[in-house]
Design a protein around this motif. Structure first.
Motif, short mmCIF file in Angstrom:
data_model
loop_
_atom_site.label_atom_id
_atom_site.label_comp_id
_atom_site.label_asym_id
_atom_site.label_seq_id
_atom_site.Cartn_x
_atom_site.Cartn_y
_atom_site.Cartn_z
N LYS A 271 89.46 45.54 -49.37
CA LYS A 271 88.51 44.42 -49.41
C LYS A 271 88.22 43.90 -48.01
O LYS A 271 87.08 43.56 -47.68
CB LYS A 271 89.07 43.30 -50.29
CG LYS A 271 89.06 43.62 -51.78
CD LYS A 271 89.60 42.46 -52.60
CE LYS A 271 89.52 42.76 -54.09
NZ LYS A 271 90.04 41.63 -54.91
N ILE A 272 89.25 43.85 -47.17
CA ILE A 272 89.07 43.36 -45.80
C ILE A 272 88.21 44.32 -44.99
O ILE A 272 87.25 43.90 -44.32
CB ILE A 272 90.44 43.15 -45.12
CG1 ILE A 272 91.20 42.00 -45.79
CG2 ILE A 272 90.25 42.86 -43.63
CD1 ILE A 272 92.65 41.88 -45.33
N VAL A 273 88.54 45.61 -45.03
CA VAL A 273 87.79 46.56 -44.19
C VAL A 273 86.37 46.77 -44.71
O VAL A 273 85.49 47.16 -43.95
CB VAL A 273 88.53 47.91 -44.05
CG1 VAL A 273 89.87 47.72 -43.36
CG2 VAL A 273 88.70 48.60 -45.39
N ALA A 274 86.13 46.47 -46.00
CA ALA A 274 84.77 46.56 -46.53
C ALA A 274 83.88 45.47 -45.92
O ALA A 274 82.66 45.64 -45.83
CB ALA A 274 84.77 46.45 -48.05
N VAL A 275 84.48 44.39 -45.50
CA VAL A 275 83.73 43.31 -44.83
C VAL A 275 83.68 43.55 -43.32
O VAL A 275 82.62 43.47 -42.69
CB VAL A 275 84.36 41.93 -45.14
CG1 VAL A 275 83.66 40.84 -44.32
CG2 VAL A 275 84.26 41.63 -46.62
N ASP A 276 84.83 43.86 -42.73
CA ASP A 276 84.89 44.10 -41.29
C ASP A 276 84.11 45.36 -40.89
O ASP A 276 83.54 45.44 -39.80
CB ASP A 276 86.34 44.24 -40.82
CG ASP A 276 87.05 42.90 -40.70
OD1 ASP A 276 86.38 41.87 -40.86
OD2 ASP A 276 88.28 42.91 -40.46
#
Length: 315
Positions: A271-276
């Protein structure tokens, strides 16, 4: 008596190093080679599929193509620019044209169905939207010039034919969002040296096999995995990701409990890397094994390896 009359198990395999895909296709067509796994381009497979003496075995693939960013680059360090690039790419159109529909779109580096795969509904999505991409670039301070260009970027690739075709399509698609993309193609040794030394803004590569375990996130996104220790070639750093990776590695207890905890941690990472967006997972091409009728009983594997030869038979 042999259950398959006239056939026998594969007892010996000889691998030939062939300089290019066209030669590989000709060798198969002539019958001087028996099998190629994930070697030919989709166009070549299509051209050969009705050729006498050539057959195709196909199945869902697990190898993932991805676009990676140097997040230390002055332009690409703003994640809004990376998100804009994602929205400038029409992945579905590329799969339909370059892969003739024989690929699945990727939401994460893990293959579909993997135990640690995050559900797509919980991940940030970047549908093709050049206008929205231009808005993100504007918000990031990149204004359109008289020629409509907001950002100039360079994409490094190998000389692989399919990758060169992809780069040309990306160049055209990104132009609509105000991104002028230059392409730098080099033979694989030079290209890979640049990649591992961080001498790039963006590059396209694929993971073969190694993305079938969630440890790929440590290898690609941990701040402790800068080359040569790992494949965090774009120097992405997020303390939350590092903490979740450490937690996932330290879990202990009953197997079912550990797996549940690790899944939750890996889903949070995705979820984090999908935003970053330190990288953009693109698609999972089908595994395609082109072979002569002499080889029978081919059951293709997701990563395109040759384990199926243990059960295959030859005439």
């Amino acid at each position: 008596a042999d259950a398959q009359a006239g056939t026998s198990p594969v007892e010996q395999v000889r691998f030939s190093v062939v300089p290019d895909t066209i030669t590989s296709a000709l060798e198969l067509q002539k019958g001087s080679a028996d099998l190629a796994s994930n070697v030919l381009t989709p166009d070549m497979v299509y051209a050969l599929q009705n050729t006498p003496g050539v057959e195709t075995a196909r199945g869902p693939g697990s190898n993932v193509w991805y676009l990676n960013f140097n997040v230390e680059d002055p332009v690409l360090k703003d994640r809004r620019v990376r998100q804009a690039i994602a929205m400038s790419i029409d992945r579905a159109a590329i799969v339909a044209s370059l892969w003739r529909g024989h690929a699945r779109l990727a939401n994460t580096l893990l293959p579909p169905g993997d135990w640690a795969e995050a559900p797509a509904s919980g991940l940030a999505q970047y549908p093709h939207d050049p206008a929205r991409a231009a808005q993100l670039l504007e918000a990031a301070g990149f204004h359109a010039g008289a020629d409509g260009v907001r950002v100039r970027l360079t994409l490094k690739i190998s000389t692989d034919q399919q990758t060169r075709m992809l780069a040309s399509v990306l160049q055209e698609q990104m132009r609509a969002a105000g991104i002028a993309l230059s392409i730098r193609s080099a033979e694989f040794g030079t290209f890979y040296s640049d990649v591992t030394h961080g001498a790039f803004q963006m590059y396209v590569l694929k993971w073969v096999g190694s993305n079938e375990d969630p440890d790929i996130f440590r290898y690609m996104y941990s701040s402790a995995s800068f080359p040569p220790k790992g494949a965090n070639r774009g120097h992405y750093v997020n303390p939350k990701v590092d903490a979740l990776l450490a937690e996932a590695a330290a879990e202990s207890g009953p197997a079912a409990v550990v797996e549940a905890k690790r899944r939750a941690e890996y889903v949070a990472i995705q979820k984090i890397v999908a935003v970053d967006l330190p990288s953009i997972p693109l698609w999972f091409p089908d595994t395609e094994v082109v072979h002569t009728p002499r080889v029978e009983g081919i059951d293709v594997n997701g990563d395109g390896d040759f384990d199926f030869l243990r059960d295959a038979r030859v005439r």
